[in-house]
Design an enzyme around this catalytic site. Structure first.
Site, PDB file in Angstrom:
ATOM      1  N   GLY A 190       0.453  -5.129   0.845  1.00 18.20           N
ATOM      2  CA  GLY A 190      -0.716  -5.046  -0.031  1.00 18.20           C
ATOM      3  C   GLY A 190      -0.447  -5.635  -1.402  1.00 18.20           C
ATOM      4  O   GLY A 190      -1.380  -6.103  -2.072  1.00 18.20           O
TER       5      GLY A 190
ATOM      6  N   GLU B 272      -1.075  -9.189  -0.977  1.00 19.17           N
ATOM      7  CA  GLU B 272      -2.524  -9.362  -0.792  1.00 19.17           C
ATOM      8  C   GLU B 272      -3.258  -9.280  -2.129  1.00 19.17           C
ATOM      9  O   GLU B 272      -4.226 -10.006  -2.371  1.00 19.17           O
ATOM     10  CB  GLU B 272      -3.047  -8.292   0.179  1.00 19.17           C
ATOM     11  CG  GLU B 272      -2.498  -8.494   1.596  1.00 19.17           C
ATOM     12  CD  GLU B 272      -2.923  -7.399   2.550  1.00 19.17           C
ATOM     13  OE1 GLU B 272      -2.578  -6.224   2.287  1.00 19.17           O
ATOM     14  OE2 GLU B 272      -3.611  -7.710   3.531  1.00 19.17           O
TER      15      GLU B 272
ATOM     16  N   ALA C 203       0.860  -1.185   0.000  1.00 14.62           N
ATOM     17  CA  ALA C 203       0.000   0.000   0.000  1.00 14.62           C
ATOM     18  C   ALA C 203       0.896   1.234   0.000  1.00 14.62           C
ATOM     19  O   ALA C 203       2.088   1.139   0.298  1.00 14.62           O
ATOM     20  CB  ALA C 203      -0.885  -0.017   1.237  1.00 14.62           C
TER      21      ALA C 203
ATOM     22  N   GLU D 180       4.098  -5.646   7.106  1.00 13.33           N
ATOM     23  CA  GLU D 180       3.333  -4.574   7.757  1.00 13.33           C
ATOM     24  C   GLU D 180       3.727  -4.361   9.213  1.00 13.33           C
ATOM     25  O   GLU D 180       3.695  -3.228   9.712  1.00 13.33           O
ATOM     26  CB  GLU D 180       1.824  -4.873   7.663  1.00 13.33           C
ATOM     27  CG  GLU D 180       1.208  -4.622   6.298  1.00 13.33           C
ATOM     28  CD  GLU D 180       1.279  -5.820   5.357  1.00 13.33           C
ATOM     29  OE1 GLU D 180       2.070  -6.750   5.640  1.00 13.33           O
ATOM     30  OE2 GLU D 180       0.560  -5.819   4.350  1.00 13.33           O
TER      31      GLU D 180
HETATM   32  C1  3H9 Z   1       0.642  -2.261   3.428  1.00 10.87           C
HETATM   33  O1  3H9 Z   1       0.845  -2.766   2.373  1.00 10.87           O
HETATM   34  C2  3H9 Z   1      -0.709  -2.264   4.078  1.00 10.87           C
HETATM   35  C3  3H9 Z   1      -1.669  -3.250   3.474  1.00 10.87           C
HETATM   36  O2  3H9 Z   1      -1.548  -4.507   4.103  1.00 10.87           O
HETATM   37  C4  3H9 Z   1      -3.107  -2.867   3.685  1.00 10.87           C
HETATM   38  C5  3H9 Z   1      -3.592  -1.638   3.036  1.00 10.87           C
HETATM   39  C6  3H9 Z   1      -5.080  -1.422   3.211  1.00 10.87           C
HETATM   40  N1  3H9 Z   1       4.692   3.261  -0.093  1.00 10.87           N
HETATM   41  O3  3H9 Z   1      13.468   1.452   0.133  1.00 10.87           O
HETATM   42  P1  3H9 Z   1      13.826   2.192  -1.103  1.00 10.87           P
HETATM   43  C7  3H9 Z   1       9.444   4.578  -1.554  1.00 10.87           C
HETATM   44  S1  3H9 Z   1       1.825  -1.412   4.263  1.00 10.87           S
HETATM   45  C8  3H9 Z   1       5.181   4.456  -0.450  1.00 10.87           C
HETATM   46  O4  3H9 Z   1      14.912   3.187  -1.018  1.00 10.87           O
HETATM   47  P2  3H9 Z   1      14.668  -0.254  -2.360  1.00 10.87           P
HETATM   48  C9  3H9 Z   1      10.520   4.990  -0.586  1.00 10.87           C
HETATM   49  O5  3H9 Z   1      10.038   5.913   0.356  1.00 10.87           O
HETATM   50  C10 3H9 Z   1       3.238  -1.482   3.200  1.00 10.87           C
HETATM   51  N2  3H9 Z   1       6.464   4.665  -0.793  1.00 10.87           N
HETATM   52  O6  3H9 Z   1      14.113   1.212  -2.352  1.00 10.87           O
HETATM   53  C11 3H9 Z   1      11.543   5.596  -1.532  1.00 10.87           C
HETATM   54  O7  3H9 Z   1      11.076   6.873  -1.892  1.00 10.87           O
HETATM   55  P3  3H9 Z   1      12.092   8.076  -2.230  1.00 10.87           P
HETATM   56  C12 3H9 Z   1       3.914  -2.789   3.222  1.00 10.87           C
HETATM   57  C13 3H9 Z   1       7.281   3.617  -0.762  1.00 10.87           C
HETATM   58  O8  3H9 Z   1      14.750  -0.629  -3.777  1.00 10.87           O
HETATM   59  C14 3H9 Z   1      11.433   4.697  -2.758  1.00 10.87           C
HETATM   60  O9  3H9 Z   1      10.139   4.082  -2.662  1.00 10.87           O
HETATM   61  N3  3H9 Z   1       5.116  -2.725   2.430  1.00 10.87           N
HETATM   62  C15 3H9 Z   1       6.836   2.347  -0.393  1.00 10.87           C
HETATM   63  O10 3H9 Z   1      15.869  -0.363  -1.490  1.00 10.87           O
HETATM   64  C16 3H9 Z   1      12.476   3.626  -2.844  1.00 10.87           C
HETATM   65  O11 3H9 Z   1      12.497   2.910  -1.604  1.00 10.87           O
HETATM   66  C17 3H9 Z   1       6.290  -2.415   2.983  1.00 10.87           C
HETATM   67  O12 3H9 Z   1       6.411  -2.240   4.167  1.00 10.87           O
HETATM   68  C18 3H9 Z   1       5.482   2.182  -0.049  1.00 10.87           C
HETATM   69  N4  3H9 Z   1       4.968   0.987   0.294  1.00 10.87           N
HETATM   70  O13 3H9 Z   1      13.548  -1.140  -1.654  1.00 10.87           O
HETATM   71  C19 3H9 Z   1       7.451  -2.351   2.030  1.00 10.87           C
HETATM   72  N5  3H9 Z   1       7.882   1.493  -0.439  1.00 10.87           N
HETATM   73  O14 3H9 Z   1      12.826   7.616  -3.437  1.00 10.87           O
HETATM   74  C20 3H9 Z   1       8.235  -1.088   2.256  1.00 10.87           C
HETATM   75  C21 3H9 Z   1       8.946   2.210  -0.849  1.00 10.87           C
HETATM   76  O15 3H9 Z   1      11.195   9.224  -2.453  1.00 10.87           O
HETATM   77  N6  3H9 Z   1       9.227  -0.859   1.245  1.00 10.87           N
HETATM   78  N7  3H9 Z   1       8.586   3.497  -1.052  1.00 10.87           N
HETATM   79  O16 3H9 Z   1      12.940   8.206  -0.987  1.00 10.87           O
HETATM   80  C22 3H9 Z   1      10.375  -1.569   1.163  1.00 10.87           C
HETATM   81  O17 3H9 Z   1      10.619  -2.509   1.887  1.00 10.87           O
HETATM   82  C23 3H9 Z   1      11.373  -1.134   0.134  1.00 10.87           C
HETATM   83  O18 3H9 Z   1      11.118   0.208  -0.165  1.00 10.87           O
HETATM   84  C24 3H9 Z   1      11.330  -1.941  -1.183  1.00 10.87           C
HETATM   85  C25 3H9 Z   1      12.270  -1.268  -2.212  1.00 10.87           C
HETATM   86  C26 3H9 Z   1      11.811  -3.370  -0.915  1.00 10.87           C
HETATM   87  C27 3H9 Z   1       9.936  -1.972  -1.765  1.00 10.87           C
END
Ligand code: 3H9
Length: 649
Positions: free
Chosen positions: A100, A103, A61, A123
């Site tokens: 998400g 999901e 999400a 999450e």
């Molecule tokens: C969820 O899903 C809730 C649901 O169950 C229910 C909903 C109803 N959203 O980490 P990076 C941005 S909760 C917005 O440096 P990497 C990050 O801020 C979510 N932005 O890259 C950065 O922005 P900027 C569950 C996001 O390649 C850029 O992307 N998911 C999100 O080293 C690059 O990020 C997580 O907890 C996001 N979800 O790693 C996963 N994710 O360039 C969280 C990233 O402006 N994310 N950004 O600074 C990660 O683990 C890593 O970012 C990922 C990429 C592995 C995806």
């Protein structure tokens, strides 16, 4: 277009394209509903393949939306519509499918994975539980045990594991979108399986849930989300998908608004902003092929280990063969301990050690692109080291000091090539602690500053730039924190009550226990040196304890008593008697008030640091406290916590 639709004969290909991670923000959710309506209405179509553009399927999400009220269409509703669609959806998963994103894949009828794909429900790292059916559909696909490990215990699975678990139906041999289209065609020749949400799930029984709850609560360290994930999963397994989904959504929304989730979101974005300061955009760092470390003590060996863990060749310098042998032995001990704990293999530990070259004196560092000095905290010694290095190392080599208190301007004063000098302040044990304070001097070049940030990124550390002041950001706040704790003693609050309050808040130990661990003698010697210089340094309780021979754990007693070989602090009447002359008349103070007073002191010092331009942002200060000083992550840091409390009034 964030969601696009193309046709491959009777198969629709829906592609999500929302850089950088295809997060499921409002535009994507609306886009999904739009293509759903279009594909459902198109009677020439037989199936829909859903893929993500870029390096991964979907990162979850959109976390940036979570500080505002949820906006329709809500993800659970979008997923319910996909699951109930006339056409079967087939998820084509590459890179990662997280939160998400996973999901969304679970709401599809089939899942096809690229060979390197990985899957997780992270999450809980954000103080949340999966909020769009993850705790309900996943156990129906892979069983409650494996589902719980993913939803509550941070387990990430590879494509092969996912296939074995039944999480995906097929691992693509080639390009995943093409394989998914072929898979769809083949699948259409057979009867379709039930939607995941409609499948039965075996209840592993009360004993399983109780055991898992105990394990998860223990590991959660006060965090609410992991246990909440278990609770809603259990409801779904025991009472059915509809009841479980209602419980999941309610819990997700409550957690989304919690202090814990807000704190973890704050850190999520702060950690991602930290490595990329705007001023360094487009500045290339020095390419590092070998790094020198001067000093093989605890700090130098820890830095060398961190460098080797990141694959960088290291030259470790000590002043004589015996000291070098000790340094190399410390380093070997670090790698062996990692192998013993299963963090690396014995072969890998040996390979890391093999990448270290020991050298006596400084001449062996001539070929290094960066040299980090980690010798005794003494200005004259450090100046001597850099005086020699300036002539030994190539003119383009970066010279860094790991000083924690000495003004780096004094260390490098008068050195040729001041643009290549910088402070890189690691925290002990340096192979473990994530923080690196990066301290540019007035003449440090942008290239050298960028090299500091690049190094931190390569080591997997959190870099925070600090201006020059006594103690930089972290130790300056630590001093204020300790001073406030001592002020409370003078007000009559017992040291053990202060320690207990800070442990209750989430620190691993309180300020006095920390002094016992680190040793009371070093700061005592600093105060004595200042007194010898004629400075007026008032007597502290620490002075009284050290004079009585109580230097902390290493002497069997400090603020507390310690049994031999046991680090458990025991209340000490003797210590209480020794510090009594400086303690006020005993009085009780509520734990919450103790915590509030100490956090307020830290935040006030943080504000002064910001006002003086020493730190660039409150986020940076919070990163320092969380990654260098054990501030509980779920509280977000002193600046975040204070600001959030202020907005509440
Ligand atoms: C969820 O899903 C809730 C649901 O169950 C229910 C909903 C109803 N959203 O980490 P990076 C941005 S909760 C917005 O440096 P990497 C990050 O801020 C979510 N932005 O890259 C950065 O922005 P900027 C569950 C996001 O390649 C850029 O992307 N998911 C999100 O080293 C690059 O990020 C997580 O907890 C996001 N979800 O790693 C996963 N994710 O360039 C969280 C990233 O402006 N994310 N950004 O600074 C990660 O683990 C890593 O970012 C990922 C990429 C592995 C995806």
């Amino acid at each position: 277009m964030t969601v696009s639709l193309s046709r491959h004969g009777d198969i629709a290909l829906v592609r999500l394209d929302n850089p950088p991670v295809n997060a499921l923000g409002r535009a994507v959710r609306e886009g999904l509903l739009a293509v759903l309506a279009e594909t459902e209405a198109d009677l020439s179509l037989r199936a829909v393949v859903l893929a993500g553009a870029g390096k991964l399927f979907v990162g979850g999400a959109d976390i940036a939306e979570f500080d505002a009220p949820p906006q329709p269409p809500h993800l659970p509703e979008v997923l319910a519509r996909i699951e109930a669609a006339r056409l079967p959806w087939i998820a084509a998963l590459h890179g990662q499918a997280l939160g998400g994103g996973l999901e969304l894949a679970l709401a599809c009828r089939f899942r096809v994975a690229a060979a390197g794909a990985r899957f997780a429900l992270p999450e809980v790292n954000l103080g949340l539980i999966p909020g769009a059916g993850g705790t309900q559909r996943l156990p129906r696909l892979i069983g409650a045990g494996a589902a719980l490990e993913m939803a509550a215990e941070r387990r990430m699975v590879s494509a092969d594991e996912a296939l074995a678990l039944g999480l995906v139906d097929h691992v693509a041999a080639g390009q995943v979108e093409e394989d998914a289209v072929a898979f769809a065609r083949a699948a259409l020749d057979r009867p379709l399986p039930a939607p995941v949400g409609a499948r039965p799930v075996a209840d592993p029984g009360a004993a399983f849930w109780q055991e898992a709850a105990a394990r998860i609560a223990k590991a959660a360290k006060g965090q609410a989300a992991p246990l909440a994930a278990l609770e809603v999963m259990r409801i779904g397994v025991e009472r059915g998908f509809a009841a479980g989904s209602t419980a999941e959504r309610a819990r997700f929304l409550a957690l989304r608004d919690s202090d814990e989730a807000a704190a973890l979101r704050h850190l999520f974005f702060a950690e991602r902003a930290a490595p990329r300061p705007a001023a360094l955009r487009g500045v290339a760092p020095v390419a590092l092929s070998a790094v020198g470390v001067v000093g093989g003590g605890t700090m130098g060996a820890g830095i060398a280990a961190a460098l080797r863990n990141a694959g960088l060749p290291v030259v470790l310098s000590e002043r004589d063969p015996a000291a070098l042998e000790r340094g190399l032995a410390t380093l070997r001990g670090i790698f062996d301990a990692a192998a013993k704990r299963g963090l690396t293999t014995p072969e890998e530990a040996a390979a890391r050690m093999a990448g270290v070259t020991g050298t006596v004196g400084l001449h062996g560092l001539a070929g290094c692109d960066l040299v980090i000095e980690a010798v005794f905290e003494d200005l004259a010694v450090k100046r001597e080291v850099f005086g020699a290095l300036a002539t030994i190392c190539a003119p383009g080599a970066v010279l860094a000091t790991n000083t924690s208190y000495i003004d780096p301007r004094l260390i490098f004063d008068g050195l040729a090539g001041p643009d290549r000098c910088i402070g890189l302040h690691f925290f002990s044990p340096a192979q473990v602690m994530k923080l690196v304070e990066i301290i540019p001097l007035p003449d440090t070049s942008a290239t050298v500053l960028a090299t500091g940030f690049d190094l931190a990124a390569r080591l997997g550390k959190v870099p925070v730039q600090s201006g020059i002041c006594d103690g930089f950001i972290g130790n300056r706040i630590l001093r204020r924190y300790r001073a406030e704790a001592e002020a409370m003693l003078r007000d009559g609050v017992a040291h053990w009550a202060i320690d207990a309050a800070m442990r209750g808040f989430g620190y691993a130990m309180g300020p006095f226990e920390m002094q016992d661990l680190a040793g009371l003698d070093i700061s005592f010697l600093h105060r004595e040196a200042a007194r010898a210089r004629g400075e007026a340094v008032p007597e502290t309780p620490g002075d009284l304890l050290v004079r009585a021979g109580r230097k902390g754990q290493k002497t069997g007693g400090g603020w507390y008593d310690y049994a031999p070989g046991d680090r458990t602090p025991r209340l000490s009447d003797k210590a209480a008697r020794i510090v009594a002359p400086l303690a006020g008349p005993a009085r009780d103070m509520a734990e919450g008030d103790i915590v509030a007073r100490l956090i307020a002191a830290m935040a006030a010092e943080g504000q002064a640091i910001l006002d003086e331009g020493i730190a660039a942002s409150p986020q940076d200060i919070d990163l320092v406290e969380v990654h260098g000083y054990g501030f509980p992550r779920i509280k977000g840091g002193p600046m975040f916590l204070t600001a959030r409390q202020a907005t509440r009034g």
